[in-house]
Design an enzyme around this catalytic site. Sequence first.
Site, PDB file in Angstrom:
ATOM      1  N   ASP A   1      26.039  33.702 -45.311  1.00 40.54           N
ATOM      2  CA  ASP A   1      25.158  34.051 -44.204  1.00 40.54           C
ATOM      3  C   ASP A   1      24.394  32.825 -43.706  1.00 40.54           C
ATOM      4  O   ASP A   1      24.131  32.681 -42.506  1.00 40.54           O
ATOM      5  CB  ASP A   1      24.182  35.137 -44.658  1.00 40.54           C
ATOM      6  CG  ASP A   1      23.728  36.030 -43.512  1.00 40.54           C
ATOM      7  OD1 ASP A   1      24.112  35.771 -42.355  1.00 40.54           O
ATOM      8  OD2 ASP A   1      22.974  36.986 -43.764  1.00 40.54           O
TER       9      ASP A   1
ATOM     10  N   LYS B   1      17.503  32.795 -45.207  1.00 42.36           N
ATOM     11  CA  LYS B   1      18.461  31.996 -44.430  1.00 42.36           C
ATOM     12  C   LYS B   1      17.987  31.863 -42.991  1.00 42.36           C
ATOM     13  O   LYS B   1      18.293  30.879 -42.312  1.00 42.36           O
ATOM     14  CB  LYS B   1      19.859  32.594 -44.517  1.00 42.36           C
ATOM     15  CG  LYS B   1      20.001  34.037 -44.030  1.00 42.36           C
ATOM     16  CD  LYS B   1      20.352  34.155 -42.571  1.00 42.36           C
ATOM     17  CE  LYS B   1      20.439  35.607 -42.140  1.00 42.36           C
ATOM     18  NZ  LYS B   1      20.807  35.761 -40.710  1.00 42.36           N
TER      19      LYS B   1
ATOM     20  N   SER C   1      21.415  45.477 -30.856  1.00 40.04           N
ATOM     21  CA  SER C   1      22.805  45.029 -30.839  1.00 40.04           C
ATOM     22  C   SER C   1      23.506  45.234 -32.183  1.00 40.04           C
ATOM     23  O   SER C   1      24.675  45.624 -32.226  1.00 40.04           O
ATOM     24  CB  SER C   1      22.889  43.563 -30.408  1.00 40.04           C
ATOM     25  OG  SER C   1      22.119  42.737 -31.260  1.00 40.04           O
TER      26      SER C   1
ATOM     27  N   SER D   1      23.208  32.978 -33.209  1.00 39.24           N
ATOM     28  CA  SER D   1      22.010  33.083 -34.040  1.00 39.24           C
ATOM     29  C   SER D   1      20.750  32.894 -33.213  1.00 39.24           C
ATOM     30  O   SER D   1      20.496  31.811 -32.682  1.00 39.24           O
ATOM     31  CB  SER D   1      22.057  32.031 -35.161  1.00 39.24           C
ATOM     32  OG  SER D   1      20.795  31.914 -35.777  1.00 39.24           O
ATOM     33  N   ARG D   2      19.951  33.943 -33.128  1.00 35.76           N
ATOM     34  CA  ARG D   2      18.689  33.836 -32.380  1.00 35.76           C
ATOM     35  C   ARG D   2      17.726  32.876 -33.075  1.00 35.76           C
ATOM     36  O   ARG D   2      16.918  32.225 -32.418  1.00 35.76           O
ATOM     37  CB  ARG D   2      18.063  35.217 -32.226  1.00 35.76           C
ATOM     38  CG  ARG D   2      17.644  35.872 -33.532  1.00 35.76           C
ATOM     39  CD  ARG D   2      17.318  37.339 -33.388  1.00 35.76           C
ATOM     40  NE  ARG D   2      18.513  38.138 -33.188  1.00 35.76           N
ATOM     41  CZ  ARG D   2      18.517  39.466 -33.181  1.00 35.76           C
ATOM     42  NH1 ARG D   2      17.395  40.130 -33.353  1.00 35.76           N
ATOM     43  NH2 ARG D   2      19.637  40.135 -33.011  1.00 35.76           N
TER      44      ARG D   2
END
Length: 336
Positions: free
Chosen positions: A241, A188, A11, A251-252
């Site tokens: 971020d 992060k 993606s 966010s996975r």
Amino acid sequence: MAKISMIGAGSWAIALASLLHHQGNEITVWSAVEREITALNATRRLPALPDLKLPETMLFTEDLEQAMKASDMLVMAVPSIYVRQTAVRLRPFCKEGQIVVNVAKGIEDASLMTLSSVIGQELPMADVAVLSGPSHAEEVSLGLPTTCVAGARSRQTAERIQEVFMSPVFRVYTSPDILGIEIGGALKNVIALAAGIADGLGYGDNTKAALITRGIYEITRLGLAMGGKASTFGGLSGIGDLIVTCASMHSRNRRAGILIGKGHSMKEAMDEVQMVVEGVYSAKAGLALAERHQVPVPIITEVNQVLFEGKSARNAVNDLMLRDRTEESAGAGWET
């Protein structure tokens, strides 16, 4: 106009390929996965980005030599765990001085090397740079305003990347601090797992704010010990971020953390998210780097214990809250 080779077809790769194409560049997308290329050629769509229709003029191929031929810039957009093996495959076709822009985020588990260092080791003839920041593929693909930072060894290379990527919806800054950018981008994801776990446990905004604030403190301390610059961690690839990854359902890492907080195992969470959860791979590496540099990282430590040692998420939060009392910022000093 530049001729750009997108190495990877996930993606993030496709969102960037679309962005660059709209700016008039010639784009070739390569993937080692035959079904990805077959589907993209047939449908001109990626299921993860359902609203994005890809143009007929964008080339999709499994032929790496064809993809890299006469390319002005390579964009490395494969998951961190595949960066080294992909770089090895690029080597026979990589020319001297070739700009390679890594947009993946992570640390190699076995070597504890940043991804740009991994690429540089396998492609010593290349000019390796990075592009990072708060930039979910879903929003970039929709043309929503996004800002990133390009890190390179030379100002000339950083400004070339800036020139190629920058548009009315995608602003790019430049920086010489490749190391700091990559440490922020990798770690992060670990803090975002912790934020997701807190969400899964039913905790609130106070908890999220604490994790983000103390998380950037941990990342900054470790990054400085490794040679990064303080200003980087206060910028787009640091706190920027971190905020977006901890707060967004795109966010996975956060989504996987929520499942873990609700009682799922690490494997169950990764299977349900159905995408590479980079924070799982960066957690061990982050802790190992902290131990190497003798930097305390209590949040990253607890995440590792939850992921790999069977510790309950609730006990991990409790242990974080009941650590020894300390100052917020060591060395701030008292007047009396």
